[in-house]
Scaffold this motif. Structure first.
Motif, PDB file in Angstrom:
ATOM      1  N   SER A  62    -106.320  23.303 -36.259  1.00  0.00           N
ATOM      2  CA  SER A  62    -105.881  22.920 -34.916  1.00  0.00           C
ATOM      3  C   SER A  62    -106.652  23.695 -33.861  1.00  0.00           C
ATOM      4  N   ALA A  63    -106.702  23.125 -32.677  1.00  0.00           N
ATOM      5  CA  ALA A  63    -107.396  23.779 -31.562  1.00  0.00           C
ATOM      6  C   ALA A  63    -106.680  25.074 -31.186  1.00  0.00           C
ATOM      7  N   LEU A  64    -105.370  25.088 -31.251  1.00  0.00           N
ATOM      8  CA  LEU A  64    -104.608  26.285 -30.912  1.00  0.00           C
ATOM      9  C   LEU A  64    -104.901  27.415 -31.902  1.00  0.00           C
ATOM     10  N   MET A  65    -104.961  27.070 -33.185  1.00  0.00           N
ATOM     11  CA  MET A  65    -105.270  28.074 -34.204  1.00  0.00           C
ATOM     12  C   MET A  65    -106.690  28.618 -34.005  1.00  0.00           C
ATOM     13  N   GLU A  66    -107.636  27.726 -33.701  1.00  0.00           N
ATOM     14  CA  GLU A  66    -109.013  28.162 -33.459  1.00  0.00           C
ATOM     15  C   GLU A  66    -109.085  29.087 -32.245  1.00  0.00           C
ATOM     16  N   GLN A  67    -108.310  28.775 -31.220  1.00  0.00           N
ATOM     17  CA  GLN A  67    -108.300  29.609 -30.023  1.00  0.00           C
ATOM     18  C   GLN A  67    -107.755  30.998 -30.335  1.00  0.00           C
ATOM     19  N   HIS A  68    -106.681  31.074 -31.118  1.00  0.00           N
ATOM     20  CA  HIS A  68    -106.123  32.371 -31.500  1.00  0.00           C
ATOM     21  C   HIS A  68    -107.131  33.175 -32.329  1.00  0.00           C
ATOM     22  N   LEU A  69    -107.792  32.506 -33.267  1.00  0.00           N
ATOM     23  CA  LEU A  69    -108.793  33.200 -34.085  1.00  0.00           C
ATOM     24  C   LEU A  69    -109.960  33.693 -33.229  1.00  0.00           C
ATOM     25  N   PHE A  70    -110.376  32.885 -32.253  1.00  0.00           N
ATOM     26  CA  PHE A  70    -111.461  33.285 -31.368  1.00  0.00           C
ATOM     27  C   PHE A  70    -111.099  34.538 -30.587  1.00  0.00           C
ATOM     28  N   TRP A  71    -109.889  34.584 -30.016  1.00  0.00           N
ATOM     29  CA  TRP A  71    -109.515  35.736 -29.212  1.00  0.00           C
ATOM     30  C   TRP A  71    -109.277  36.978 -30.070  1.00  0.00           C
ATOM     31  N   LYS A  72    -108.824  36.784 -31.310  1.00  0.00           N
ATOM     32  CA  LYS A  72    -108.726  37.925 -32.226  1.00  0.00           C
ATOM     33  C   LYS A  72    -110.110  38.497 -32.509  1.00  0.00           C
ATOM     34  N   SER A 126    -104.118  25.940 -47.210  1.00  0.00           N
ATOM     35  CA  SER A 126    -105.302  26.633 -46.702  1.00  0.00           C
ATOM     36  C   SER A 126    -105.214  26.966 -45.218  1.00  0.00           C
ATOM     37  N   THR A 127    -104.741  26.037 -44.384  1.00  0.00           N
ATOM     38  CA  THR A 127    -104.722  26.288 -42.940  1.00  0.00           C
ATOM     39  C   THR A 127    -103.333  26.295 -42.330  1.00  0.00           C
ATOM     40  N   GLY A 128    -102.360  25.668 -42.997  1.00  0.00           N
ATOM     41  CA  GLY A 128    -101.033  25.557 -42.417  1.00  0.00           C
ATOM     42  C   GLY A 128    -100.903  24.362 -41.492  1.00  0.00           C
TER      43      GLY A 128
END
Length: 146
Positions: A98-108, A76-78
């Motif tokens: 992960s916080a990094l994944m959430e950050q990437h999704l936020f900026w997208k 589901s998330t990797g």
């Protein structure tokens, strides 16, 4: 003629409101037994972290290629974290974000919002120019007709 003498029953909007209320109530009553049946299902095949408290043994990390193929929690998330359940002392993997994944999704998301805003701002500018031209043309015609 007394007030409301010409009316029959409730206005159309109120009929729809009450009809919607009754329909919603019937729908909720129809779903209630189904939920009770789902709760009575055996919990032996559920992960332990859904039924008891747990301690995170390893923090949220990206799945390796091997884990991605063999561990369903990676799908589901990797990302996956290793947990230890308190009562049963079982070690299991739990999907995490992960916080990094959430950050990437936020900026997208932010980039998409800015892009949509720019498109609509351009549309507003184009439409405003069209309306300005029409208004100027109308004023010019009025001045010419004098």
């Amino acid at each position: 003629m007394p007030a409301g003498a010409g009316r029959r029953g409730l206005p159309q909007g109120r009929h729809l409101f009450w009809l919607l209320c009754v329909f919603t109530l019937k729908l909720c009553q129809a779903e209630a037994p189904v939920r009770e049946e789902k709760l009575s299902v055996s919990t032996s095949n559920l992960p332990c972290w859904l039924m008891e408290e747990f301690v995170v043994a390893e923090e949220c990390t990206p799945c390796s290629n091997f884990q991605a193929k063999t561990t369903p929690e990676c799908g589901s998330t990797g990302y996956v974290e290793k947990i230890t359940c308190s009562l049963s002392k079982r070690n299991e993997f739990k999907s995490c974000r992960s916080a990094l994944m959430e950050q990437h999704l936020f900026w997208k998301f932010e980039g998409a919002v800015v892009g949509v805003a720019l498109v609509f701002a351009c549309l507003v500018i184009v439409r405003q120019r069209q309306l300005d031209r029409k208004a100027l043309e109308k004023v010019r015609k009025q001045i010419e007709s004098i």
